[in-house]
Motif scaffolding. Structure first.
Motif, mmCIF file in Angstrom:
data_model
loop_
_atom_site.group_PDB
_atom_site.id
_atom_site.type_symbol
_atom_site.label_atom_id
_atom_site.label_comp_id
_atom_site.label_asym_id
_atom_site.label_seq_id
_atom_site.Cartn_x
_atom_site.Cartn_y
_atom_site.Cartn_z
ATOM 1 N N ASP A 89 0.647 -1.256 0.053
ATOM 2 C CA ASP A 89 -0.119 0.011 -0.214
ATOM 3 C C ASP A 89 0.727 1.211 0.006
ATOM 4 O O ASP A 89 0.650 2.247 -0.642
ATOM 5 N N ARG A 117 3.912 5.572 -5.580
ATOM 6 C CA ARG A 117 3.750 5.688 -7.063
ATOM 7 C C ARG A 117 2.786 6.453 -7.491
ATOM 8 O O ARG A 117 2.885 7.494 -8.492
ATOM 9 N N ARG A 118 1.409 6.749 -6.809
ATOM 10 C CA ARG A 118 0.361 7.687 -7.083
ATOM 11 C C ARG A 118 0.732 8.949 -6.886
ATOM 12 O O ARG A 118 0.543 9.896 -7.578
ATOM 13 N N ASP A 119 1.517 9.398 -5.848
ATOM 14 C CA ASP A 119 2.050 10.445 -5.328
ATOM 15 C C ASP A 119 3.021 11.165 -6.689
ATOM 16 O O ASP A 119 3.114 12.463 -6.786
ATOM 17 N N ALA A 158 2.413 1.628 -3.622
ATOM 18 C CA ALA A 158 1.259 2.198 -4.330
ATOM 19 C C ALA A 158 1.193 3.756 -4.314
ATOM 20 O O ALA A 158 0.916 4.264 -5.114
ATOM 21 N N SER A 159 0.963 3.975 -2.854
ATOM 22 C CA SER A 159 0.644 5.491 -2.769
ATOM 23 C C SER A 159 1.871 6.291 -3.049
ATOM 24 O O SER A 159 1.672 7.213 -3.705
ATOM 25 N N GLY A 208 3.455 10.406 -9.489
ATOM 26 C CA GLY A 208 2.968 10.122 -11.114
ATOM 27 C C GLY A 208 3.260 11.325 -11.785
ATOM 28 O O GLY A 208 3.862 12.182 -11.351
ATOM 29 N N ARG A 212 3.216 14.650 -13.646
ATOM 30 C CA ARG A 212 2.727 16.242 -12.980
ATOM 31 C C ARG A 212 2.724 16.974 -14.100
ATOM 32 O O ARG A 212 3.807 16.994 -14.883
#
Length: 106
Positions: free
Chosen positions: A93, A99-101, A96-97, A103, A105
């Motif tokens: 988790d 990688r999401r942060d 994944a967070s 991402g 821009r």
């Protein structure tokens, strides 16, 4: 009506090796170790319990090993599995967070 097969399944996938990115493959070795500990405690200790010659109450200790030891080891293994898998899930988790942060821009 039957659901459509997933694009990754079907006869054309037979014989194709497993994807190493599958999350289950990352902790397959851990599951094999737990299985080996369970087998050794259930079969190995029970096999050699005959040589345990002292008594607990009216029953010989080998009775307790055979009747309760395997169950207790199994319960402990369940808790160990729970704790380790919870740690794996937390790390997944967090990754994944991250990688999401991180991402794109724009």
């Amino acid at each position: 009506m039957l659901p459509a097969p997933a694009p990754d399944s079907g006869p054309e996938r037979v014989g194709v090796p497993l994807d190493p990115a599958l999350p289950d493959l990352h902790h397959l070795g851990f599951k094999l170790v737990l299985l080996a500990v369970w087998a050794a405690s259930s079969f190995g200790v029970g096999y050699f319990a005959e040589y345990l010659q002292f008594r607990i109450g009216p029953w010989p200790f080998r009775y307790w090993v055979a009747a309760q030891g395997g169950v207790l080891v199994f319960i402990v293994l369940i808790w160990v599995y729970y704790g380790v898998m919870r740690g794996y899930d937390r790390r997944a988790d967090e990754a994944a967070s991250a990688r999401r942060d991180a991402g794109p821009r724009g």
